[in-house]
Design a protein around this motif. Structure first.
Motif, PDB file in Angstrom:
ATOM      1  N   THR A  13      -9.811  22.882 -48.225  1.00 18.08           N
ATOM      2  CA  THR A  13      -9.773  23.848 -47.125  1.00 18.08           C
ATOM      3  C   THR A  13      -9.109  23.311 -45.864  1.00 18.08           C
ATOM      4  N   TRP A  41     -19.493  26.751 -56.146  1.00 13.41           N
ATOM      5  CA  TRP A  41     -20.787  26.890 -55.461  1.00 13.41           C
ATOM      6  C   TRP A  41     -21.627  28.022 -56.050  1.00 13.41           C
TER       7      TRP A  41
ATOM      8  N   ARG B 205     -22.589  28.165 -33.410  1.00 15.08           N
ATOM      9  CA  ARG B 205     -23.710  27.279 -33.164  1.00 15.08           C
ATOM     10  C   ARG B 205     -23.943  27.034 -31.684  1.00 15.08           C
ATOM     11  N   GLY B 206     -22.915  27.262 -30.879  1.00 15.88           N
ATOM     12  CA  GLY B 206     -23.046  27.085 -29.427  1.00 15.88           C
ATOM     13  C   GLY B 206     -24.132  27.953 -28.811  1.00 15.88           C
ATOM     14  N   LYS B 208     -27.160  28.177 -29.854  1.00 16.32           N
ATOM     15  CA  LYS B 208     -28.420  27.406 -29.932  1.00 16.32           C
ATOM     16  C   LYS B 208     -29.521  27.994 -30.818  1.00 16.32           C
ATOM     17  N   GLY B 249     -16.053  32.935 -46.111  1.00 15.47           N
ATOM     18  CA  GLY B 249     -16.808  34.146 -45.802  1.00 15.47           C
ATOM     19  C   GLY B 249     -15.872  35.331 -45.860  1.00 15.47           C
ATOM     20  N   GLY B 261     -18.907  30.347 -28.348  1.00 17.69           N
ATOM     21  CA  GLY B 261     -19.584  29.129 -28.824  1.00 17.69           C
ATOM     22  C   GLY B 261     -19.232  28.776 -30.252  1.00 17.69           C
ATOM     23  N   SER B 263     -16.397  26.464 -32.435  1.00 15.03           N
ATOM     24  CA  SER B 263     -15.444  25.395 -32.139  1.00 15.03           C
ATOM     25  C   SER B 263     -14.026  25.718 -32.612  1.00 15.03           C
ATOM     26  N   GLN B 267     -11.446  25.978 -41.196  1.00 13.89           N
ATOM     27  CA  GLN B 267     -11.994  26.937 -42.177  1.00 13.89           C
ATOM     28  C   GLN B 267     -12.464  28.223 -41.499  1.00 13.89           C
ATOM     29  N   GLY B 299     -16.356  27.861 -20.179  1.00 17.01           N
ATOM     30  CA  GLY B 299     -17.584  28.070 -19.425  1.00 17.01           C
ATOM     31  C   GLY B 299     -18.773  28.154 -20.361  1.00 17.01           C
ATOM     32  N   PHE B 302     -23.902  31.200 -21.723  1.00 22.89           N
ATOM     33  CA  PHE B 302     -25.077  31.848 -21.151  1.00 22.89           C
ATOM     34  C   PHE B 302     -24.825  32.371 -19.729  1.00 22.89           C
TER      35      PHE B 302
END
Ligand SMILES: Cc1cc2nc3c(=O)[nH]c(=O)nc-3n(C[C@H](O)[C@H](O)[C@H](O)COP(=O)(O)OP(=O)(O)OC[C@H]3O[C@@H](n4cnc5c(N)ncnc54)[C@H](O)[C@@H]3O)c2cc1C
Lengths: 246, 320
Positions: A13, A41, B205-206, B208, B249, B261, B263, B267, B299, B302
């Motif tokens: 990937t 998977w 994930r930013g 939280k 996905g 949030g 990165s 992928q 920034g 939140f």
């Protein structure tokens, strides 16, 4: 239950994509290959789980050259019982489907699984072609697969929801996220894989009619425009007046 | 010679993707100098309206097609193509088309390309483009058989009205016995299905924790967007799996993708890089996502997202 899992080989990937020969061929130099994640998977692991709970066997099949043996051995290390490689380049989806269908026809599999698509050519064509060639029902994008005797209950992803269907063996199903969890092969699996049968068979004659004539990289993005985090009115105006998306 | 398009109508209602497929089919027919025939299977309310989007004829194969079985639908489509002398069949690259394209291609001994993003060019062959390597490249395919099956990528050809309503003709087809029983269809009511959404607000994930998705949903609700997320967020169960976008996905191409949030791992980008406009909100100015963005805001989500919500409310109020 006899399970057949179709596995294919795709660039990792993180591969940087490039082309050679006047952009007519994918540059395979320095490319790391992996088993297509959906095949590995979800399709393979679910077949293993169903075999573990209900008995039977899991065979993996790949259409490709001898250099694909590494990913086939990985499938055996994850736990497939035996493997078949059909010794040919996978020139187009009809060619691949025809090879797998020709092999499957003589071997009476109950369930044929594949990943929902490959992450290189993103076609989703092979499993539905296999189903048609074998005159079997087909359920695509399955996120769960339960078996009770010869009857399967399958949930499949549809736009904005799920459809739950029932189907009797034999059938073809393509696997999406949710069907199983990735399994990492352990040392014992890797050792055992070396001794498991990997049969190599020659392809049947098939005429292909779909060819890639050229490749291109997507047009480069123009530079990002930074917007002051204090000034979200400006962002809204840009989205409205400049990008015209709201 | 003609072009046949399959316009899907789950629950009797034509879908947005059906109008897109007909619009695309019309462009294909124009490129070939021929007419477009639309086919609906099973119940399809008000199907004559497909004429407005370019179908010269609208056919309906009703019997035995009220729930989806790819074997029966593929048989109906292939027979309708034969009956109307069509050598190009157009489908949508969605949950229907992905079950059907290969089957129909085998039945018609056709060349098959799925996820097409261009109108065929016909000088020196029959060539179409599609994204490959999960959006990291574009390939041009040459379809060499006399019959062709194309499935068109959603959100690529917006519905365009070019004609007038036509009468619906009923056709009869021979179907195999259905072998798939649809037991239940669960759709999330009221929200826009992600693959069809024109606007998408996505978070990673930013944020939280799942308790912080309120502002994501509020922003999405304000502009009528669907919500999405990065893979780790779906993996830990903060958000449902069907929201996971990326290489492993859902691949989407909305008009607007707002990433909060996230990165911007390769992928993740693979599933969203065909979006027309990308907005990235991230507290790290070095986040790789900024390289793929049209608009960037450095920034804390939140602070920034509540402010964006306020600005959007003011904007929406001014529009009414
Ligand atoms: C084979 C394979 C397949 C994969 N497939 C996919 C896929 O399909 N989809 C996918 O998404 N990932 C996929 N991944 C995972 C991918 O590599 C990344 O790990 C993942 O996308 C990272 O998710 P994230 O951006 O949400 O989290 P992180 O990488 O942890 O990023 C969080 C970001 O939030 C920012 N941030 C933190 N706090 C704040 C704040 N308060 N305000 C603003 N910003 C903040 C940080 O600066 C950071 O940039 C795959 C990985 C592999 C190996």
């Amino acid at each position: 239950m006899k399970f057949l899992v179709c596995i294919s080989k795709t660039p990792d990937t993180t591969t940087k994509i490039g082309f050679v020969e006047g952009n007519t061929r994918f540059d395979t130099d320095k490319v790391q290959y992996i088993m297509n994640p959906y095949d590995e998977w979800y399709a393979l692991v679910r077949a293993m789980e169903l075999k573990e709970s209900g008995g039977g066997s899991v065979t993996v099949v790949n259409v490709g050259p001898a250099s694909n043996d590494a990913i086939i051995r990985k499938a055996l290390a994850i736990g497939a019982d035996d493997a078949v490689r059909i010794n040919a380049d996978d020139s187009d989806s009809f060619f691949v489907a025809s090879q797998i269908a020709a092999y499957a026809k003589d071997n009476a599999f109950d369930v044929i699984l594949a990943g929902k698509e490959t992450i290189d050519y993103n076609g989703s064509e092979v499993p539905s072609m296999i189903a048609e060639l074998l005159d079997m029902p087909f359920v695509s994008y399955a996120s769960s697969l339960e078996m009770a005797g010869n009857e399967a209950t399958i949930a499949r992803d549809i736009e904005g929801g799920k459809e739950v269907v029932a189907v009797q063996t034999p059938f073809v199903v393509s696997a999406a996220k949710g069907m199983a969890e990735q399994r990492i092969p352990n040392m014992r699996g890797i050792m055992m894989a070396k001794k498991k049968p990997l049969q190599v068979i020659e392809p049947v004659g098939v005429t292909t009619s779909t060819k890639i004539s050229s490749y291109a990289l997507p047009p480069a993005k123009s530079d990002v425009r930074m917007v002051d985090p204090e000034n979200m009115d400006e962002l809204v105006q840009l989205l409205h007046n400049e990008a015209k998306v709201i | 010679m003609s072009v046949l398009v399959f316009a899907e109508s789950p629950g009797g209602k034509l879908k947005k993707s059906a109008f897109e497929a007909v619009t695309y089919g019309k462009k294909v027919a124009d490129a070939l100098g021929t007419d477009l025939v639309a086919l609906t299977c099973g119940p399809a309310e008000n199907a004559g309206v497909l004429g407005k989007y370019g179908a010269a004829k609208v056919l309906n194969a009703a019997d035995g097609l009220s729930s989806f079985d790819s074997q029966c639908f593929a048989a109906a489509i292939a027979q309708a193509a034969e009956q109307s002398g069509a050598n190009v069949v157009v489908l949508s690259h969605n949950s229907y088309g992905k079950s059907l394209a290969g089957r129909v291609a085998v039945k018609l001994s056709a060349s098959c390309v799925s996820g097409v993003t261009s109108v065929p060019s016909t000088d020196g062959g029959f060539m179409v483009k599609k994204n490959v390597f999960s959006g990291k490249a574009v390939a041009e395919y040459d379809l060499q058989a006399s019959n062709k099956v194309l499935s068109v990528m959603p959100n690529t050809f917006p519905p365009e009205e070019t004609g007038a309503e036509v009468a619906v003709e009923t056709i009869s087809v021979n179907l195999p016995a259905a072998r798939i029983t649809v037991k239940e269809v669960k759709t999330v009511e009221g929200s826009v299905p992600l693959p069809e959404a024109e606007l998408v607000v996505s978070a990673g994930r930013g944020l939280k924790g799942p308790e912080n998705w309120g502002m994501v949903e509020e922003l999405a609700g304000l502009i009528g967007a669907a919500t999405a997320c990065s893979r780790p967020v779906a993996d830990v169960g903060w958000r449902p799996h069907h929201e996971h976008v990326g290489q492993t996905g859902v691949a989407i191409r909305p008009n607007l993708y707002i990433a909060i949030g996230i990165s911007g791992a390769i992928q993740h980008l693979a599933g969203v890089n065909s979006s027309k406009t990308i907005v990235v909100i991230n507290k790290d100015p070095e986040a790789p996502f900024f390289k793929a963005a049209d608009y960037g805001i450095v920034g804390d989500a939140f602070d920034v997202v509540p402010r964006l919500i306020e600005s959007m409310k003011t904007f929406k109020a001014g529009q009414n």
